[in-house]
Every structure is written in C-alpha cells, then in structure tokens.
Design an enzyme around this catalytic site. Sequence first.
Site, PDB file in Angstrom:
ATOM      1  N   GLY A  81       0.849  -1.188   0.000  1.00  0.00           N
ATOM      2  CA  GLY A  81       0.000   0.000   0.000  1.00  0.00           C
ATOM      3  C   GLY A  81       0.878   1.229   0.000  1.00  0.00           C
ATOM      4  CE1 TYR A 151       5.944  -2.994  -1.621  1.00  0.00           C
ATOM      5  CE2 TYR A 151       7.210  -0.985  -1.974  1.00  0.00           C
ATOM      6  CZ  TYR A 151       6.313  -1.925  -2.442  1.00  0.00           C
ATOM      7  OH  TYR A 151       5.796  -1.812  -3.703  1.00  0.00           O
TER       8      TYR A 151
HETATM    9  P1  NAD Z   1      -2.500  -3.696  -5.406  1.00  0.00           P
HETATM   10  O1  NAD Z   1      -2.449  -3.858  -3.932  1.00  0.00           O
HETATM   11  O2  NAD Z   1      -3.642  -2.936  -5.970  1.00  0.00           O
HETATM   12  O3  NAD Z   1      -2.441  -5.128  -6.114  1.00  0.00           O
HETATM   13  C1  NAD Z   1      -1.730  -6.217  -5.599  1.00  0.00           C
HETATM   14  C2  NAD Z   1      -2.659  -7.407  -5.599  1.00  0.00           C
HETATM   15  O4  NAD Z   1      -1.931  -8.547  -5.109  1.00  0.00           O
HETATM   16  C3  NAD Z   1      -3.874  -7.219  -4.686  1.00  0.00           C
HETATM   17  O5  NAD Z   1      -5.074  -7.338  -5.407  1.00  0.00           O
HETATM   18  C4  NAD Z   1      -3.720  -8.321  -3.655  1.00  0.00           C
HETATM   19  O6  NAD Z   1      -4.965  -8.887  -3.263  1.00  0.00           O
HETATM   20  C5  NAD Z   1      -2.864  -9.328  -4.405  1.00  0.00           C
HETATM   21  N1  NAD Z   1      -2.200 -10.226  -3.468  1.00  0.00           N
HETATM   22  C6  NAD Z   1      -1.604  -9.911  -2.295  1.00  0.00           C
HETATM   23  N2  NAD Z   1      -1.174 -11.020  -1.682  1.00  0.00           N
HETATM   24  C7  NAD Z   1      -1.508 -12.054  -2.492  1.00  0.00           C
HETATM   25  C8  NAD Z   1      -1.362 -13.459  -2.385  1.00  0.00           C
HETATM   26  N3  NAD Z   1      -0.760 -14.015  -1.318  1.00  0.00           N
HETATM   27  N4  NAD Z   1      -1.833 -14.227  -3.386  1.00  0.00           N
HETATM   28  C9  NAD Z   1      -2.452 -13.682  -4.473  1.00  0.00           C
HETATM   29  N5  NAD Z   1      -2.629 -12.347  -4.613  1.00  0.00           N
HETATM   30  C10 NAD Z   1      -2.163 -11.550  -3.629  1.00  0.00           C
HETATM   31  O7  NAD Z   1      -1.104  -3.057  -5.838  1.00  0.00           O
HETATM   32  P2  NAD Z   1      -0.665  -2.438  -7.227  1.00  0.00           P
HETATM   33  O8  NAD Z   1      -0.568  -0.975  -7.040  1.00  0.00           O
HETATM   34  O9  NAD Z   1      -1.492  -2.984  -8.323  1.00  0.00           O
HETATM   35  O10 NAD Z   1       0.825  -3.007  -7.319  1.00  0.00           O
HETATM   36  C11 NAD Z   1       1.179  -4.120  -8.130  1.00  0.00           C
HETATM   37  C12 NAD Z   1       2.656  -4.420  -7.947  1.00  0.00           C
HETATM   38  O11 NAD Z   1       3.415  -3.266  -8.275  1.00  0.00           O
HETATM   39  C13 NAD Z   1       3.056  -4.805  -6.523  1.00  0.00           C
HETATM   40  O12 NAD Z   1       4.071  -5.754  -6.561  1.00  0.00           O
HETATM   41  C14 NAD Z   1       3.608  -3.512  -5.966  1.00  0.00           C
HETATM   42  O13 NAD Z   1       4.529  -3.734  -4.922  1.00  0.00           O
HETATM   43  C15 NAD Z   1       4.279  -2.926  -7.201  1.00  0.00           C
HETATM   44  N6  NAD Z   1       4.432  -1.467  -7.120  1.00  0.00           N
HETATM   45  C16 NAD Z   1       3.333  -0.661  -7.189  1.00  0.00           C
HETATM   46  C17 NAD Z   1       3.502   0.710  -7.108  1.00  0.00           C
HETATM   47  C18 NAD Z   1       2.337   1.651  -7.180  1.00  0.00           C
HETATM   48  O14 NAD Z   1       2.538   2.870  -7.115  1.00  0.00           O
HETATM   49  N7  NAD Z   1       1.106   1.176  -7.302  1.00  0.00           N
HETATM   50  C19 NAD Z   1       4.789   1.267  -6.959  1.00  0.00           C
HETATM   51  C20 NAD Z   1       5.885   0.408  -6.877  1.00  0.00           C
HETATM   52  C21 NAD Z   1       5.688  -0.961  -6.989  1.00  0.00           C
END
Ligand code: NAD
Length: 329
Positions: A81, A151
């Site tokens: 998050g 993280y």
């Molecule tokens: P998000 O939280 O909306 O999506 C991640 C999804 O992973 C969620 O729907 C969650 O339910 C699912 N998840 C968590 N644990 C799980 C498990 N054990 N089994 C199956 N599913 C599981 O996040 P996002 O913004 O879509 O981010 C996607 C990826 O990008 C992540 O790896 C995040 O760390 C990375 N990221 C995102 C951002 C950003 O600004 N959104 C920035 C840097 C990195």
Amino acid sequence: MDKKTKIVVCGAGGFIGGHLVADLLRQGYTNIRAVDLKPAADWYQPFDQVDNLELDLQEKEACESVVAGQDVVYNLAADMGGMGFIELNKALCMLSVLINTHLLVAARKLGVSRFFFASSACVYAADKQTRPDVSALREEDAYPAMPEDGYGWEKLFSERMCRHFTEDFGLVTRVARYHNVYGPHGTYDGGREKAPAAVCRKVIGAKLSGNHEIEIWGDGHQTRSFQYIDDCVLGTQKIMESDVVTMPINLGSSEMVTINQLVDIVEEIAGIKLERHYKLSAPKGVKGRNSDNTLIQKLLRWEPSTPLRVGMEKTYRWIYDQMTSAKCA
Ligand code: NAD
C-alpha cells in the site's frame, strides 16, 4: 508475442494487474489467466472472458497450479500500500517474498519462457533521497543497499532472486522498478491508498461537505514523481518483451512535483481552495524522489510521458464518481 500466448497475471484483482488484463484483452490476447487472493467480487476490474482464480500465492502448491502450462508470468501480486501501510506493516510486506520465491521456483520447474517482477523505487538507498531537490535516481543508486525498511528490502531481495534465477538456471526474467503509479480503478481509501488518490479523496470530501480544509502528511515540501497507469501498463509490456532490458530498470515519470504542487493541481481540477493543515508526525517516506529515465530512453527509446495534470484529471473524475455513487447507494 503471439495473441495465443498463455499469459498469467498474478495480482490481477489489484490496481495495476487489473489494468494489465484489460489492456491484454484490448490487444486481442485470448489465453489469459488472472489470479488474486481477494474474492472476485472485490477485484477492481474483473473480466468474465479470462480464467479467473482466487488463490493464495504465498502457498507453493497454488503457485505451481497457476503457472502450469503457461508461457509467461507477470508477477504483480504483493501485500502492499502507500506509506501509511508500508511503514506500519513491515513484516506483512516482507512476507511477499513467499509469493516471489514460490512463483520463481514454479516458473523454472514448469518451463515458463519469461517472468516479469514488479519491483519498486523503494529499493533505492535512503541516503540518496534526503533532500527535496534530489538528483533523479539512476538504476545503480540501489547499491550500496539501504532501501526502505521492510517493503524495500523485500523488493531488492526478490530482484536479486530474479537475477540469479537467470544466471544460474537460465530463466528469462524482467524487472521494472515502478515509481508511484496512479489512476482510476485503484485504492483511494482504507489505509492502503497512495498520495494522488488520497489527495483526490480529501479534496472531494472537502468539496462535498463544504468544510474547506485539508490535512497533508508531512510539510508539503517533499518531492515525488507520479506515473499514470496507462504509461505503467505499456512500459511493463515493453520491458517484458524487450531483449535488451536484462537488468532492473526504472519505470516512472520524471515530472517531479512537491506534495503541495500535487494538492494545487487537484484543487484546480476541483475548482476550490482549501486551508492546509500539515501533519508532521504522519508517515511520509523519503524527502525527495524522482526517476532518472536515461536508461529506459536508451534501451526502449520511450519513457512515461502523460502529464500529471492530465492523469490527475481522469483519476479525480473516477474517484469523484465512486464517492458520489457510494453516497447515493
Ligand atoms: P494492489 O495492492 O492494488 O495489487 C496487488 C494485488 O496482489 C492485490 O489485489 C492483492 O490482493 C494481491 N495479493 C496480495 N497477496 C496475495 C497473495 N498471497 N496471493 C495472491 N494475490 C495476492 O497493488 P498495485 O498498485 O497494483 O501493485 C502491483 C505491484 O506493483 C506490486 O508488486 C507492488 O509492490 C508494485 N508497485 C506498485 C507501485 C504503485 O505505485 N502502485 C509502486 C511500486 C511498486
């Protein structure tokens, strides 16, 4: 990639995963598997025409079953998050290492041809982000390692695992370091939201309630760059399909703003001015962060380019609709 390529998107119920599935469908891909821990009713963008699976990817057996028979894996699943979540839930963030480990092992064992891992700008060393007027982060700035506690360490470790699965086992891996991604169909309340969505929600709340005040985390001078979701989804696929991007690479906007400037933009979209209150004790992350896009420009001749004002307008409209329809329901 052939439109019949078997693609699995892990974390498809989330923000970026949902947009990626939508974009793959728009392009005509016909063999998409979408996986998430959340019940399908809670996915931001569920699609009937794909193979939807509700599974916990921290479990080894689940990883093997979703990867079986697939050609490529996009791993976007993580327990994460905004700053409010990652600063207070370090152990939960680190447990995503189970997802990344089991998926990599399954991908190797079951002969996947390409594996994408979503890393983060949180891998960058804290001592390079101590001032609002920071130099943009280059890929080599991740070492010597001093990432965001919890993280960031997990992301850096998993990046390294991808590297060694390639070097030692020949699994083709691609790693993007996402810088803040924003847009419609993402979290805007509940504690996991990030700054752009949180600012939209607060400004909309002030507009709807008539209480023209806003609480800002930190002193408002901290700097960031924010990447619109369409650029993230396009860049992710460019990196996945590239034969020259073999090491972790920045995927982010280089349009740096202060948090105060982000609030200015949202106020302008909303057509109001708010009295600002700064909460200095709130989680606020590093003082300054921006993406150096020299490498992505060189290797892909492309970089994220949606102006922040344009992306925020679309994000604001979507959150406004969600908040007003939720109010009516
Ligand atoms: P998000 O939280 O909306 O999506 C991640 C999804 O992973 C969620 O729907 C969650 O339910 C699912 N998840 C968590 N644990 C799980 C498990 N054990 N089994 C199956 N599913 C599981 O996040 P996002 O913004 O879509 O981010 C996607 C990826 O990008 C992540 O790896 C995040 O760390 C990375 N990221 C995102 C951002 C950003 O600004 N959104 C920035 C840097 C990195």
